[in-house]
Design an enzyme around this catalytic site. Structure first.
Site, PDB file in Angstrom:
ATOM      1  CG  ASP A  13      -4.472  -9.545   1.869  1.00 60.49           C
ATOM      2  OD1 ASP A  13      -3.585  -9.191   2.650  1.00 60.49           O
ATOM      3  OD2 ASP A  13      -5.664  -9.669   2.191  1.00 60.49           O
ATOM      4  CE  LYS A  16       0.510  -4.618   0.433  1.00 60.83           C
ATOM      5  NZ  LYS A  16      -0.709  -5.392   0.204  1.00 60.83           N
ATOM      6  N   GLY A  40      -0.764  -7.861   6.778  1.00 60.16           N
ATOM      7  CA  GLY A  40      -0.087  -9.137   6.979  1.00 60.16           C
ATOM      8  C   GLY A  40       0.681  -9.398   5.701  1.00 60.16           C
ATOM      9  CG  HIS A  41       3.045  -6.937   4.229  1.00 60.74           C
ATOM     10  ND1 HIS A  41       3.653  -5.710   4.258  1.00 60.74           N
ATOM     11  CD2 HIS A  41       1.735  -6.680   3.977  1.00 60.74           C
ATOM     12  CE1 HIS A  41       2.756  -4.767   4.038  1.00 60.74           C
ATOM     13  NE2 HIS A  41       1.576  -5.330   3.875  1.00 60.74           N
ATOM     14  CD  GLN A 222      -3.334  -1.374   5.219  1.00 56.07           C
ATOM     15  OE1 GLN A 222      -2.777  -0.280   5.268  1.00 56.07           O
ATOM     16  NE2 GLN A 222      -3.035  -2.338   6.054  1.00 56.07           N
TER      17      GLN A 222
HETATM   18  P1  GDP Z   1       0.535  -8.856   1.014  1.00 55.11           P
HETATM   19  O1  GDP Z   1      -0.297  -8.407   2.156  1.00 55.11           O
HETATM   20  O2  GDP Z   1       0.311  -8.051  -0.207  1.00 55.11           O
HETATM   21  O3  GDP Z   1       1.993  -8.975   1.367  1.00 55.11           O
HETATM   22  O4  GDP Z   1       0.015 -10.327   0.646  1.00 55.11           O
HETATM   23  P2  GDP Z   1      -0.304 -11.510   1.702  1.00 55.11           P
HETATM   24  O5  GDP Z   1       0.963 -12.034   2.229  1.00 55.11           O
HETATM   25  O6  GDP Z   1      -1.346 -11.087   2.677  1.00 55.11           O
HETATM   26  O7  GDP Z   1      -1.028 -12.541   0.734  1.00 55.11           O
HETATM   27  C1  GDP Z   1      -0.404 -13.075  -0.375  1.00 55.11           C
HETATM   28  C2  GDP Z   1      -0.372 -14.593  -0.234  1.00 55.11           C
HETATM   29  O8  GDP Z   1      -0.029 -15.164  -1.483  1.00 55.11           O
HETATM   30  C3  GDP Z   1       0.690 -15.091   0.719  1.00 55.11           C
HETATM   31  O9  GDP Z   1       0.233 -16.280   1.302  1.00 55.11           O
HETATM   32  C4  GDP Z   1       1.894 -15.371  -0.195  1.00 55.11           C
HETATM   33  O10 GDP Z   1       2.753 -16.359   0.323  1.00 55.11           O
HETATM   34  C5  GDP Z   1       1.203 -15.861  -1.413  1.00 55.11           C
HETATM   35  N1  GDP Z   1       1.855 -15.561  -2.697  1.00 55.11           N
HETATM   36  C6  GDP Z   1       2.526 -14.424  -3.067  1.00 55.11           C
HETATM   37  N2  GDP Z   1       2.872 -14.496  -4.379  1.00 55.11           N
HETATM   38  C7  GDP Z   1       2.413 -15.688  -4.821  1.00 55.11           C
HETATM   39  C8  GDP Z   1       2.427 -16.320  -6.107  1.00 55.11           C
HETATM   40  O11 GDP Z   1       2.899 -15.814  -7.103  1.00 55.11           O
HETATM   41  N3  GDP Z   1       1.827 -17.569  -6.184  1.00 55.11           N
HETATM   42  C9  GDP Z   1       1.257 -18.168  -5.117  1.00 55.11           C
HETATM   43  N4  GDP Z   1       0.708 -19.364  -5.294  1.00 55.11           N
HETATM   44  N5  GDP Z   1       1.229 -17.592  -3.911  1.00 55.11           N
HETATM   45  C10 GDP Z   1       1.781 -16.358  -3.767  1.00 55.11           C
HETATM   46  P1  IMO Z   2      -2.162  -5.905   3.603  1.00 54.21           P
HETATM   47  O1  IMO Z   2      -1.090  -4.889   3.868  1.00 54.21           O
HETATM   48  C1  IMO Z   2      -6.413  -6.725   2.993  1.00 54.21           C
HETATM   49  C2  IMO Z   2      -9.220  -4.113   5.147  1.00 54.21           C
HETATM   50  C3  IMO Z   2     -10.069  -4.776   6.219  1.00 54.21           C
HETATM   51  C4  IMO Z   2     -11.333  -3.929   6.122  1.00 54.21           C
HETATM   52  C5  IMO Z   2     -10.773  -2.541   5.855  1.00 54.21           C
HETATM   53  C6  IMO Z   2     -10.645  -1.661   7.102  1.00 54.21           C
HETATM   54  O2  IMO Z   2      -1.886  -7.244   4.180  1.00 54.21           O
HETATM   55  O3  IMO Z   2      -2.518  -5.938   2.157  1.00 54.21           O
HETATM   56  P2  IMO Z   2      -8.951  -1.674   9.153  1.00 54.21           P
HETATM   57  O4  IMO Z   2      -8.665  -2.734  10.159  1.00 54.21           O
HETATM   58  O5  IMO Z   2      -7.788  -1.251   8.352  1.00 54.21           O
HETATM   59  O6  IMO Z   2      -9.700  -0.515   9.737  1.00 54.21           O
HETATM   60  O7  IMO Z   2      -9.998  -2.380   8.129  1.00 54.21           O
HETATM   61  O8  IMO Z   2      -9.495  -2.723   5.287  1.00 54.21           O
HETATM   62  N1  IMO Z   2      -7.757  -4.309   5.291  1.00 54.21           N
HETATM   63  C7  IMO Z   2      -7.034  -5.152   4.538  1.00 54.21           C
HETATM   64  N2  IMO Z   2      -7.407  -6.031   3.590  1.00 54.21           N
HETATM   65  N3  IMO Z   2      -5.106  -6.559   3.289  1.00 54.21           N
HETATM   66  C8  IMO Z   2      -4.715  -5.659   4.219  1.00 54.21           C
HETATM   67  O9  IMO Z   2      -3.425  -5.357   4.449  1.00 54.21           O
HETATM   68  C9  IMO Z   2      -5.696  -4.934   4.920  1.00 54.21           C
HETATM   69  N4  IMO Z   2      -5.661  -3.997   5.891  1.00 54.21           N
HETATM   70  C10 IMO Z   2      -6.922  -3.616   6.096  1.00 54.21           C
HETATM   71  O10 IMO Z   2     -10.311  -6.143   5.916  1.00 54.21           O
HETATM   72  O11 IMO Z   2     -12.084  -4.305   5.016  1.00 54.21           O
HETATM   73 MG    MG Z   3      -1.718  -9.161   3.503  1.00 50.10          MG
END
Ligand code: GDP
Ligand code: IMO
Ligand code: MG
Length: 425
Positions: A13, A16, A40-41, A222
């Site tokens: 998270d 990416k 979840g991207h 991840q």
């Molecule tokens: P990912 O799994 O690495 O793609 O990240 P996620 O989407 O799960 O979580 C990142 C969260 O931060 C999302 O809600 C994005 O919209 C938000 N986000 C990404 N970059 C920034 C940033 O520079 N500033 C802020 N405030 N939010 C960001």
């Molecule tokens: P993105 O791509 C954050 C974590 C789960 C748990 C562990 C194992 O959005 O960054 P699983 O369901 O994979 O067997 O769970 O890994 N986990 C993540 N945490 N971002 C993710 O993906 C994750 N995918 C798995 O919360 O701790």
């Molecule tokens: Mg994510």
């Protein structure tokens, strides 16, 4: 031409999705190499806001090939829904699914939940999406791959055989509820009808693009600290999320990789259980969680919050072979008068500068912090380095110094354009 791996540097998270959506403007192939719909991207651009779980984040750009690679595991129900949303929203990229990607079957999802329950206080805190059980079956050679959806009758025959054993385990070991044979047969027909046209030899597609010297992004899911081999085992996911996973997860050679960029938040988050040395609690954590919206894009769970951990980040840089850092969420630190960076760990009066492997040790270490003066000025949505407050620049410079890597991209908001590119990638 460049082939760039974008890998999560922390526990996932890191942002990416947002970064890949930005960089994909100049790419023709964007390929996911590991994980499944545990990811979840989030992307936010002129088409709207989307949380992508399986489809790569280049999908908003025309003329992009978005590959879900052989190293992933796919829940077809989730992918069908995701494709529906993409089509409805007219996202213009094209989707290709590897024939070799393994399928998350309904019994994997059920077993994920039952196994977690059985672990009790040692639960991993998985996303409950069947990831671990699907990868376990892949490794023990009883998995079912996407290619089998192209001949549904033989897939059904194979599935029913496996289902007999799975139902025994579900009922007799875990006291769970049996999966109905008819239901699974119907489901397979629906999957085949909806997904067959996307299933292809993706190794051929990506290697052709490499030969044609196109720009390619390898999309990590991840983060490195959740990697099955190098993460904080057993509190990890079940695949190789580090940059090395891109080779096996897409069927490409190491000589072809041009750059590896690690995405890091300006602080740290973690979802699920496991050690987290710089974790903070109470009001401070709640504030960051609220401002940053730190709730899982997949499960909605509140994310655990902590300061930037440079010990973990240096370890991550090493195991990924990072060339540079992409720092996200700088704006979230705007309101602090003082910001902390963990520069080493302490245990029983001894300084540790390496990231310990033993979970018991990592659980006990005390973070040693360096305090950096805050900037207390908005960096939100800034798109040029010159506009950033001097103290924020000092924070970035100090991180570069500690990590011995350049920060080439800075993200200042969730939208695509809230990005500072310091050096063209
Ligand atoms: P990912 O799994 O690495 O793609 O990240 P996620 O989407 O799960 O979580 C990142 C969260 O931060 C999302 O809600 C994005 O919209 C938000 N986000 C990404 N970059 C920034 C940033 O520079 N500033 C802020 N405030 N939010 C960001
Ligand atoms: P993105 O791509 C954050 C974590 C789960 C748990 C562990 C194992 O959005 O960054 P699983 O369901 O994979 O067997 O769970 O890994 N986990 C993540 N945490 N971002 C993710 O993906 C994750 N995918 C798995 O919360 O701790
Ligand atoms: Mg994510």
């Amino acid at each position: 031409m460049s082939i760039t791996t974008i890998v999560g540097g922390q526990w996932g998270d890191e942002g990416k999705g947002k970064i890949i959506d930005h960089l994909a403007e100049s790419a023709s192939v964007i390929a996911r190499y590991s994980g499944g719909n545990n990811a979840g991207h989030t992307i936010e651009n002129e088409h709207g806001k989307f949380a992508l779980h399986l489809v790569p984040c280049g999908i908003s750009w025309p003329n992009t090939k978005n590959i879900i690679g052989s190293g992933t595991v796919i829940d077809p129900n989730v992918l069908i829904k995701e494709i529906e949303i993409i089509n409805k929203s007219k996202l213009p990229g094209t989707i290709y699914i590897s024939e070799k990607a393994h399928i998350i079957m309904p019994y994997h999802v059920i077993l994920d939940e039952l196994e977690e329950k059985f672990r009790g206080k040692n639960a991993v805190g998985t996303t409950g999406r069947g990831i671990g059980p699907a990868y376990s079956d892949k490794i023990s050679r009883s998995g079912i791959r996407m290619v089998e959806l192209l001949s549904p009758d033989s897939m059904i025959e194979k599935t029913l055989k496996i289902l007999k054993i799975k139902n025994e385990i579900i009922q007799k070991i875990y006291d769970g509820e049996k999966i109905n044979e008819k239901e699974i047969i119907n489901t397979i027909h629906i999957w085949a009808k909806n997904l067959s046209s996307y299933i292809s030899n993706t190794e051929e597609i990506i290697n052709k693009s490499i030969n044609n010297k196109e720009n390619i992004i390898l999309e990590g899911a991840q983060g490195a600290l959740l990697d099955i081999d190098h993460g904080t085992y057993p509190y990890v996911t079940s695949s190789n999320s580090i940059a090395g996973g891109s080779l096996t997860g897409l069927g490409i050679g190491s000589k072809d990789i041009s750059n590896v960029y690690g995405v890091f938040k300006a602080f740290t988050t973690r979802v699920g259980e496991g050690p987290f040395p710089t974790e903070i609690f109470g009001k401070d954590a709640d504030n960051i969680r609220k401002i940053a919206g730190e709730f899982g894009a997949t499960t909605g769970r509140p994310r655990r919050i902590g300061w930037f951990d440079a010990v973990a980040a240096k370890y991550s840089a090493q195991i990924n072979g990072l060339d540079s850092i992409i720092l996200t969420k700088l704006d979230i630190l705007d309101n602090w008068d003082e910001i902390k960076i963990c520069i080493s760990y302490e245990l029983n009066g001894k300084k540790l500068s390496n990231f310990p492997t033993d979970e018991k040790i990592l659980n006990k270490v005390n973070p040693i912090y360096e305090n950096i003066e805050g900037w207390e000025e908005s960096t939100f949505n800034l798109d040029s380095f010159e506009k950033i407050n001097e103290n924020a620049k000092k924070f970035l410079n100090r991180l570069e110094e500690i990590l011995e890597l350049p920060i080439n991209v800075i993200s200042t908001g969730p939208k695509r354009e809230s990005t500072i590119i310091r050096q063209k990638l």
